[in-house]
Design a protein around this motif. Structure first.
Motif, PDB file in Angstrom:
ATOM      1  N   ARG A   1       0.843  -1.198   0.000  1.00  0.00           N
ATOM      2  CA  ARG A   1       0.000   0.000   0.000  1.00  0.00           C
ATOM      3  C   ARG A   1       0.879   1.249   0.000  1.00  0.00           C
ATOM      4  O   ARG A   1       0.600   2.219  -0.716  1.00  0.00           O
ATOM      5  N   HIS A   2       1.933   1.227   0.780  1.00  0.00           N
ATOM      6  CA  HIS A   2       2.870   2.348   0.799  1.00  0.00           C
ATOM      7  C   HIS A   2       3.465   2.577  -0.587  1.00  0.00           C
ATOM      8  O   HIS A   2       3.543   3.711  -1.070  1.00  0.00           O
ATOM      9  N   ASP A   3       3.875   1.489  -1.252  1.00  0.00           N
ATOM     10  CA  ASP A   3       4.473   1.625  -2.580  1.00  0.00           C
ATOM     11  C   ASP A   3       3.476   2.214  -3.578  1.00  0.00           C
ATOM     12  O   ASP A   3       3.848   2.999  -4.459  1.00  0.00           O
ATOM     13  N   LEU A   4       2.220   1.837  -3.448  1.00  0.00           N
ATOM     14  CA  LEU A   4       1.183   2.374  -4.329  1.00  0.00           C
ATOM     15  C   LEU A   4       0.998   3.870  -4.088  1.00  0.00           C
ATOM     16  O   LEU A   4       0.880   4.659  -5.039  1.00  0.00           O
ATOM     17  N   ILE A   5       0.981   4.267  -2.827  1.00  0.00           N
ATOM     18  CA  ILE A   5       0.890   5.691  -2.492  1.00  0.00           C
ATOM     19  C   ILE A   5       2.080   6.447  -3.074  1.00  0.00           C
ATOM     20  O   ILE A   5       1.936   7.539  -3.638  1.00  0.00           O
ATOM     21  N   VAL A   6       3.262   5.859  -2.952  1.00  0.00           N
ATOM     22  CA  VAL A   6       4.477   6.510  -3.460  1.00  0.00           C
ATOM     23  C   VAL A   6       4.399   6.701  -4.968  1.00  0.00           C
ATOM     24  O   VAL A   6       4.755   7.766  -5.495  1.00  0.00           O
ATOM     25  N   GLN A   7       3.930   5.689  -5.686  1.00  0.00           N
ATOM     26  CA  GLN A   7       3.817   5.837  -7.138  1.00  0.00           C
ATOM     27  C   GLN A   7       2.839   6.946  -7.507  1.00  0.00           C
ATOM     28  O   GLN A   7       3.046   7.676  -8.482  1.00  0.00           O
ATOM     29  N   GLU A   8       1.777   7.095  -6.731  1.00  0.00           N
ATOM     30  CA  GLU A   8       0.839   8.198  -6.979  1.00  0.00           C
ATOM     31  C   GLU A   8       1.495   9.535  -6.656  1.00  0.00           C
ATOM     32  O   GLU A   8       1.312  10.519  -7.389  1.00  0.00           O
TER      33      GLU A   8
ATOM     34  N   ALA B   1      -4.622   2.567 -13.316  1.00  0.00           N
ATOM     35  CA  ALA B   1      -3.445   1.842 -13.785  1.00  0.00           C
ATOM     36  C   ALA B   1      -2.177   2.690 -13.758  1.00  0.00           C
ATOM     37  O   ALA B   1      -1.077   2.144 -13.639  1.00  0.00           O
ATOM     38  N   LEU B   2      -2.294   4.006 -13.872  1.00  0.00           N
ATOM     39  CA  LEU B   2      -1.093   4.841 -13.920  1.00  0.00           C
ATOM     40  C   LEU B   2      -0.263   4.736 -12.648  1.00  0.00           C
ATOM     41  O   LEU B   2       0.960   4.868 -12.683  1.00  0.00           O
ATOM     42  N   SER B   3      -0.908   4.523 -11.519  1.00  0.00           N
ATOM     43  CA  SER B   3      -0.141   4.295 -10.290  1.00  0.00           C
ATOM     44  C   SER B   3      -0.089   2.816  -9.939  1.00  0.00           C
ATOM     45  O   SER B   3       0.961   2.288  -9.560  1.00  0.00           O
ATOM     46  N   ASP B   4      -1.205   2.131 -10.098  1.00  0.00           N
ATOM     47  CA  ASP B   4      -1.283   0.717  -9.718  1.00  0.00           C
ATOM     48  C   ASP B   4      -0.261  -0.134 -10.466  1.00  0.00           C
ATOM     49  O   ASP B   4       0.549  -0.838  -9.853  1.00  0.00           O
ATOM     50  N   LEU B   5      -0.264  -0.073 -11.783  1.00  0.00           N
ATOM     51  CA  LEU B   5       0.628  -0.933 -12.554  1.00  0.00           C
ATOM     52  C   LEU B   5       2.079  -0.487 -12.458  1.00  0.00           C
ATOM     53  O   LEU B   5       2.990  -1.285 -12.688  1.00  0.00           O
ATOM     54  N   ALA B   6       2.296   0.779 -12.111  1.00  0.00           N
ATOM     55  CA  ALA B   6       3.673   1.245 -11.925  1.00  0.00           C
ATOM     56  C   ALA B   6       4.351   0.514 -10.772  1.00  0.00           C
ATOM     57  O   ALA B   6       5.567   0.322 -10.779  1.00  0.00           O
ATOM     58  N   CYS B   7       3.565   0.103  -9.779  1.00  0.00           N
ATOM     59  CA  CYS B   7       4.149  -0.644  -8.652  1.00  0.00           C
ATOM     60  C   CYS B   7       4.762  -1.953  -9.115  1.00  0.00           C
ATOM     61  O   CYS B   7       5.762  -2.412  -8.559  1.00  0.00           O
ATOM     62  N   TRP B   8       4.152  -2.558 -10.111  1.00  0.00           N
ATOM     63  CA  TRP B   8       4.606  -3.870 -10.566  1.00  0.00           C
ATOM     64  C   TRP B   8       5.563  -3.756 -11.738  1.00  0.00           C
ATOM     65  O   TRP B   8       6.353  -4.675 -11.982  1.00  0.00           O
ATOM     66  N   ALA B   9       5.517  -2.659 -12.479  1.00  0.00           N
ATOM     67  CA  ALA B   9       6.398  -2.491 -13.633  1.00  0.00           C
ATOM     68  C   ALA B   9       7.763  -1.959 -13.237  1.00  0.00           C
ATOM     69  O   ALA B   9       8.757  -2.221 -13.905  1.00  0.00           O
ATOM     70  N   ARG B  10       7.824  -1.208 -12.152  1.00  0.00           N
ATOM     71  CA  ARG B  10       9.076  -0.581 -11.737  1.00  0.00           C
ATOM     72  C   ARG B  10       9.730  -1.370 -10.620  1.00  0.00           C
ATOM     73  O   ARG B  10       9.071  -1.988  -9.813  1.00  0.00           O
ATOM     74  N   SER B  11      11.034  -1.291 -10.540  1.00  0.00           N
ATOM     75  CA  SER B  11      11.734  -1.831  -9.378  1.00  0.00           C
ATOM     76  C   SER B  11      11.560  -0.858  -8.229  1.00  0.00           C
ATOM     77  O   SER B  11      11.448   0.348  -8.426  1.00  0.00           O
ATOM     78  N   ARG B  12      11.539  -1.358  -7.011  1.00  0.00           N
ATOM     79  CA  ARG B  12      11.376  -0.482  -5.855  1.00  0.00           C
ATOM     80  C   ARG B  12      12.587   0.412  -5.653  1.00  0.00           C
ATOM     81  O   ARG B  12      12.497   1.441  -4.994  1.00  0.00           O
ATOM     82  N   GLU B  13      13.725   0.039  -6.242  1.00  0.00           N
ATOM     83  CA  GLU B  13      14.918   0.873  -6.083  1.00  0.00           C
ATOM     84  C   GLU B  13      14.739   2.236  -6.730  1.00  0.00           C
ATOM     85  O   GLU B  13      15.402   3.188  -6.365  1.00  0.00           O
ATOM     86  N   GLY B  14      13.815   2.332  -7.718  1.00  0.00           N
ATOM     87  CA  GLY B  14      13.622   3.613  -8.381  1.00  0.00           C
ATOM     88  C   GLY B  14      12.562   4.473  -7.754  1.00  0.00           C
ATOM     89  O   GLY B  14      12.199   5.504  -8.293  1.00  0.00           O
ATOM     90  N   ALA B  15      12.057   4.059  -6.582  1.00  0.00           N
ATOM     91  CA  ALA B  15      10.898   4.740  -6.014  1.00  0.00           C
ATOM     92  C   ALA B  15      11.195   6.128  -5.485  1.00  0.00           C
ATOM     93  O   ALA B  15      10.280   6.884  -5.219  1.00  0.00           O
TER      94      ALA B  15
END
Length: 243
Positions: free
Chosen positions: A56-63, A220-234
């Motif tokens: 959930r945190h990662d999803l918030i971060v992508q947004e 999808a702009l935030s949701d799928l970014a969580c799975w498409a990106r590595s967490r190192e780039g967050a």
């Protein structure tokens, strides 16, 4: 204290940044043993779900990154965990709460849905990336059903479906569908990038730069970014959007 279950794209700036603070507070309470809020309903429902709370945190971060906010507070490393089995407020109730909160305030990136058809349109690519059969089933039902009960059930189904990691092939398929909305906007680079992370990054950049409304109103702009990106780039900043 509140951790929302619906996509953070529906949150305005105040709510989005507020939830980010609350999630980090829960990390401290649950993971660090701090006593504050130890009996709060959100603490109780997330106490055995730290892995899901990190997601959930990662999803918030992508947004946040999509809107141009910097992020400098990483989440703890956690193993996979189940999602909470209960809600403080059910997904359809969360939309009602936000409508009340935002009656005199700006809304989030994604408009609050007024009916099941609009709700479905906002989630289409997130579902396509996970379950094409569910995508077809919901699409056929949403086109003809307008009852409040259907909206309530659809809000729950969509919220819970987005908790499932997409398979790589289905993720790429959904991203290529999204690419179709932006591929012609830069004639110098008409071909899609090769990896999901690169493709998602280019889609997000073009959607923001050219104001592609259908994509800008998509989970999808935030949701799928969580799975498409590595967490190192967050922690990298992205193009700013004025929300």
């Amino acid at each position: 204290m509140r951790v929302w279950d619906i996509n953070p794209g529906y949150l305005n700036r105040e709510s989005l940044l507020g939830e980010h603070r609350e999630v980090h507070a829960l990390f401290s309470v649950i993971g660090g043993g701090r006593r504050g809020y130890a009996r709060h309903p959100e603490t109780l429902r997330w106490s055995a779900c730290m892995g899901a709370l990190v997601l959930r945190h990662d999803l918030i971060v992508q947004e946040m990154l999509l809107r141009g906010y910097r992020h400098m507070s990483p989440s703890p490393a956690e193993e996979t965990s189940p999602w909470p089995g209960a809600y403080v407020d059910h997904p359809h109730e969360q939309f009602v709460i936000l409508k009340g909160k935002y009656s005199t305030k700006p809304q989030g990136r994604i408009p609050l849905p007024g009916n099941a058809q609009q709700l479905w349109a906002q989630h289409k690519y997130s579902i396509l990336a996970r379950d094409p059969d569910l995508y077809r089933h919901i699409g056929s039902e949403a086109s003809g059903t307008k009852t409040p009960d259907h909206f309530q059930e659809l809000a729950r189904v969509l919220t819970e479906a987005l908790r499932t990691p997409p398979a790589q092939g289905r993720l790429m398929n959904a991203l290529l569908h999204m690419w179709g909305y932006v591929s012609s906007l830069d004639p110098a680079r008409p071909r899609p990038p090769g990896t999901p992370a690169e493709l998602m990054g280019e889609i997000r950049q073009r959607a923001v730069l050219y104001g592609v409304r259908y994509l800008m109103e998509s989970t999808a702009l935030s949701d799928l970014a969580c799975w498409a990106r590595s967490r190192e780039g967050a922690g990298q900043p992205h193009t700013h959007i004025g929300y």
